[in-house]
Design a protein around this motif. Structure first.
Motif, PDB file in Angstrom:
ATOM      1  N   ASN A   1       0.836  -1.181   0.000  1.00 32.71           N
ATOM      2  CA  ASN A   1       0.000   0.000   0.000  1.00 32.71           C
ATOM      3  C   ASN A   1       0.882   1.245   0.000  1.00 32.71           C
ATOM      4  O   ASN A   1       1.632   1.483   0.925  1.00 32.71           O
ATOM      5  CB  ASN A   1      -0.911  -0.034   1.232  1.00 32.71           C
ATOM      6  N   LYS A   2       0.779   2.038  -1.025  1.00 28.40           N
ATOM      7  CA  LYS A   2       1.655   3.190  -1.203  1.00 28.40           C
ATOM      8  C   LYS A   2       1.491   4.234  -0.095  1.00 28.40           C
ATOM      9  O   LYS A   2       2.453   4.866   0.298  1.00 28.40           O
ATOM     10  CB  LYS A   2       1.388   3.859  -2.555  1.00 28.40           C
ATOM     11  N   THR A   3       0.294   4.401   0.396  1.00 25.46           N
ATOM     12  CA  THR A   3       0.068   5.483   1.354  1.00 25.46           C
ATOM     13  C   THR A   3       0.466   5.125   2.774  1.00 25.46           C
ATOM     14  O   THR A   3       0.687   6.015   3.576  1.00 25.46           O
ATOM     15  CB  THR A   3      -1.406   5.916   1.353  1.00 25.46           C
ATOM     16  N   THR A   4       0.552   3.853   3.115  1.00 25.64           N
ATOM     17  CA  THR A   4       0.871   3.512   4.504  1.00 25.64           C
ATOM     18  C   THR A   4       2.231   2.843   4.631  1.00 25.64           C
ATOM     19  O   THR A   4       3.140   3.398   5.245  1.00 25.64           O
ATOM     20  CB  THR A   4      -0.216   2.612   5.107  1.00 25.64           C
ATOM     21  N   GLU A   5       2.380   1.669   4.075  1.00 22.41           N
ATOM     22  CA  GLU A   5       3.624   0.929   4.273  1.00 22.41           C
ATOM     23  C   GLU A   5       4.821   1.623   3.642  1.00 22.41           C
ATOM     24  O   GLU A   5       5.898   1.677   4.235  1.00 22.41           O
ATOM     25  CB  GLU A   5       3.486  -0.491   3.736  1.00 22.41           C
ATOM     26  N   THR A   6       4.656   2.159   2.458  1.00 26.25           N
ATOM     27  CA  THR A   6       5.757   2.853   1.805  1.00 26.25           C
ATOM     28  C   THR A   6       6.129   4.116   2.572  1.00 26.25           C
ATOM     29  O   THR A   6       7.313   4.446   2.687  1.00 26.25           O
ATOM     30  CB  THR A   6       5.393   3.183   0.345  1.00 26.25           C
ATOM     31  N   ALA A   7       5.156   4.792   3.121  1.00 30.75           N
ATOM     32  CA  ALA A   7       5.439   5.969   3.941  1.00 30.75           C
ATOM     33  C   ALA A   7       6.201   5.582   5.206  1.00 30.75           C
ATOM     34  O   ALA A   7       7.138   6.285   5.620  1.00 30.75           O
ATOM     35  CB  ALA A   7       4.137   6.682   4.307  1.00 30.75           C
ATOM     36  N   PHE A   8       5.840   4.448   5.802  1.00 32.46           N
ATOM     37  CA  PHE A   8       6.542   3.990   7.001  1.00 32.46           C
ATOM     38  C   PHE A   8       7.977   3.569   6.665  1.00 32.46           C
ATOM     39  O   PHE A   8       8.907   3.842   7.430  1.00 32.46           O
ATOM     40  CB  PHE A   8       5.780   2.849   7.670  1.00 32.46           C
TER      41      PHE A   8
ATOM     42  N   ALA B   1       1.478  10.980   9.092  1.00 31.75           N
ATOM     43  CA  ALA B   1       1.620  12.375   8.671  1.00 31.75           C
ATOM     44  C   ALA B   1       2.615  13.124   9.553  1.00 31.75           C
ATOM     45  O   ALA B   1       3.175  14.139   9.125  1.00 31.75           O
ATOM     46  CB  ALA B   1       0.266  13.075   8.691  1.00 31.75           C
ATOM     47  N   THR B   2       2.849  12.631  10.773  1.00 29.35           N
ATOM     48  CA  THR B   2       3.822  13.249  11.683  1.00 29.35           C
ATOM     49  C   THR B   2       4.919  12.228  11.991  1.00 29.35           C
ATOM     50  O   THR B   2       4.814  11.474  12.963  1.00 29.35           O
ATOM     51  CB  THR B   2       3.161  13.724  12.987  1.00 29.35           C
ATOM     52  N   PRO B   3       5.976  12.198  11.176  1.00 25.63           N
ATOM     53  CA  PRO B   3       7.040  11.215  11.367  1.00 25.63           C
ATOM     54  C   PRO B   3       7.696  11.266  12.749  1.00 25.63           C
ATOM     55  O   PRO B   3       8.098  10.231  13.280  1.00 25.63           O
ATOM     56  CB  PRO B   3       8.045  11.564  10.273  1.00 25.63           C
ATOM     57  N   SER B   4       7.778  12.440  13.338  1.00 27.26           N
ATOM     58  CA  SER B   4       8.417  12.535  14.663  1.00 27.26           C
ATOM     59  C   SER B   4       7.616  11.768  15.710  1.00 27.26           C
ATOM     60  O   SER B   4       8.192  11.096  16.576  1.00 27.26           O
ATOM     61  CB  SER B   4       8.571  13.997  15.088  1.00 27.26           C
ATOM     62  N   GLY B   5       6.301  11.824  15.636  1.00 29.06           N
ATOM     63  CA  GLY B   5       5.461  11.076  16.568  1.00 29.06           C
ATOM     64  C   GLY B   5       5.575   9.577  16.352  1.00 29.06           C
ATOM     65  O   GLY B   5       5.618   8.798  17.304  1.00 29.06           O
ATOM     66  N   VAL B   6       5.640   9.159  15.092  1.00 27.66           N
ATOM     67  CA  VAL B   6       5.794   7.737  14.772  1.00 27.66           C
ATOM     68  C   VAL B   6       7.131   7.235  15.294  1.00 27.66           C
ATOM     69  O   VAL B   6       7.212   6.169  15.911  1.00 27.66           O
ATOM     70  CB  VAL B   6       5.676   7.508  13.243  1.00 27.66           C
ATOM     71  N   LEU B   7       8.190   8.003  15.070  1.00 24.09           N
ATOM     72  CA  LEU B   7       9.516   7.598  15.539  1.00 24.09           C
ATOM     73  C   LEU B   7       9.579   7.532  17.059  1.00 24.09           C
ATOM     74  O   LEU B   7      10.207   6.631  17.622  1.00 24.09           O
ATOM     75  CB  LEU B   7      10.580   8.553  15.003  1.00 24.09           C
ATOM     76  N   ARG B   8       8.931   8.466  17.718  1.00 19.39           N
ATOM     77  CA  ARG B   8       8.911   8.457  19.191  1.00 19.39           C
ATOM     78  C   ARG B   8       8.227   7.184  19.699  1.00 19.39           C
ATOM     79  O   ARG B   8       8.735   6.503  20.588  1.00 19.39           O
ATOM     80  CB  ARG B   8       8.174   9.704  19.703  1.00 19.39           C
ATOM     81  N   LYS B   9       7.092   6.851  19.093  1.00 23.72           N
ATOM     82  CA  LYS B   9       6.357   5.652  19.481  1.00 23.72           C
ATOM     83  C   LYS B   9       7.175   4.389  19.197  1.00 23.72           C
ATOM     84  O   LYS B   9       7.246   3.475  20.028  1.00 23.72           O
ATOM     85  CB  LYS B   9       5.054   5.600  18.669  1.00 23.72           C
ATOM     86  N   LEU B  10       7.791   4.333  18.025  1.00 20.84           N
ATOM     87  CA  LEU B  10       8.579   3.171  17.635  1.00 20.84           C
ATOM     88  C   LEU B  10       9.806   3.010  18.528  1.00 20.84           C
ATOM     89  O   LEU B  10      10.088   1.913  19.002  1.00 20.84           O
ATOM     90  CB  LEU B  10       8.997   3.290  16.170  1.00 20.84           C
ATOM     91  N   ARG B  11      10.529   4.069  18.771  1.00 20.01           N
ATOM     92  CA  ARG B  11      11.726   3.997  19.622  1.00 20.01           C
ATOM     93  C   ARG B  11      11.377   3.588  21.040  1.00 20.01           C
ATOM     94  O   ARG B  11      12.125   2.844  21.690  1.00 20.01           O
ATOM     95  CB  ARG B  11      12.476   5.303  19.595  1.00 20.01           C
ATOM     96  N   ARG B  12      10.237   4.037  21.527  1.00 19.57           N
ATOM     97  CA  ARG B  12       9.795   3.636  22.868  1.00 19.57           C
ATOM     98  C   ARG B  12       9.555   2.137  22.922  1.00 19.57           C
ATOM     99  O   ARG B  12       9.954   1.457  23.869  1.00 19.57           O
ATOM    100  CB  ARG B  12       8.518   4.398  23.238  1.00 19.57           C
ATOM    101  N   ARG B  13       8.908   1.581  21.879  1.00 16.88           N
ATOM    102  CA  ARG B  13       8.660   0.136  21.832  1.00 16.88           C
ATOM    103  C   ARG B  13       9.936  -0.662  21.607  1.00 16.88           C
ATOM    104  O   ARG B  13      10.086  -1.758  22.119  1.00 16.88           O
ATOM    105  CB  ARG B  13       7.650  -0.209  20.739  1.00 16.88           C
ATOM    106  N   LEU B  14      10.864  -0.115  20.811  1.00 16.85           N
ATOM    107  CA  LEU B  14      12.122  -0.801  20.583  1.00 16.85           C
ATOM    108  C   LEU B  14      12.969  -0.856  21.856  1.00 16.85           C
ATOM    109  O   LEU B  14      13.655  -1.839  22.110  1.00 16.85           O
ATOM    110  CB  LEU B  14      12.923  -0.123  19.462  1.00 16.85           C
ATOM    111  N   ALA B  15      12.900   0.189  22.653  1.00 17.04           N
ATOM    112  CA  ALA B  15      13.693   0.241  23.889  1.00 17.04           C
ATOM    113  C   ALA B  15      13.039  -0.535  25.020  1.00 17.04           C
ATOM    114  O   ALA B  15      13.729  -1.093  25.882  1.00 17.04           O
ATOM    115  CB  ALA B  15      13.893   1.689  24.308  1.00 17.04           C
ATOM    116  N   CYS B  16      11.720  -0.591  25.035  1.00 17.14           N
ATOM    117  CA  CYS B  16      10.979  -1.267  26.113  1.00 17.14           C
ATOM    118  C   CYS B  16      11.115  -2.772  25.987  1.00 17.14           C
ATOM    119  O   CYS B  16      10.969  -3.329  24.909  1.00 17.14           O
ATOM    120  CB  CYS B  16       9.510  -0.867  26.044  1.00 17.14           C
TER     121      CYS B  16
END
Length: 149
Positions: A9-16, A131-146
């Motif tokens: 899916n171009k709009t979701t997975e490719t954006a991620f 749409a807000t990459p900084s929020g996605v990265l914050r969420k992802l990094r929190r899960r990666l560290a936890c």
């Protein structure tokens, strides 16, 4: 319905993927097969003669997998997975769409439970969050560290 594909899916997975590459996050794979034991939801509305409440082996393919960290990431579309913020039920063929979307949500819950019982951590990202990459990265990094489930 047949022309709607579950992967690529171009709009979701490719954006991620773009967010992951821009942040230089490595160690992930797309659509990696994870064999799990799934349990059918006993309360789900199923036709007579179906396999209610039975255990069966299934292959789960999360959108993204961090294998070494045992983290499965799902990028969920707001319509298909019933986003609490953006989901709007269609006005035509309401009965069909209600059953279809609720079945998707129930399947997501079963898959999450199966992954967690197998020792995996699960992260769901909504389509609108990309749409807000900084929020996605914050969420992802929190899960990666936890190290919690």
């Amino acid at each position: 319905m047949a022309s709607i594909r579950g992967r690529g899916n171009k709009t979701t997975e490719t954006a991620f993927v773009a967010i992951l590459r821009a942040a230089a996050i490595v160690g992930w794979r797309r659509h990696l097969k994870l064999p799990l034991r799934l349990f059918q939801d006993r309360n789900a509305q199923r036709p007579m003669g179906s396999r209610q409440g039975r255990r069966h082996a299934a292959t789960v393919r999360p959108d993204f997998v961090f294998r070494e960290l045992k983290l499965a990431v799902f990028v969920d579309g707001c319509f298909w997975h019933k986003c609490p913020i953006h989901y709007k039920a269609p006005k035509t063929n309401e009965y069909y769409w209600e059953r279809k979307i609720n079945a998707n949500v129930a399947r997501d819950r079963r898959i999450d439970a199966a992954l967690k019982s197998a020792g995996w951590r699960v992260l769901h990202l909504w389509e609108h969050e990309l749409a807000t990459p900084s929020g996605v990265l914050r969420k992802l990094r929190r899960r990666l560290a936890c190290r919690c489930r």
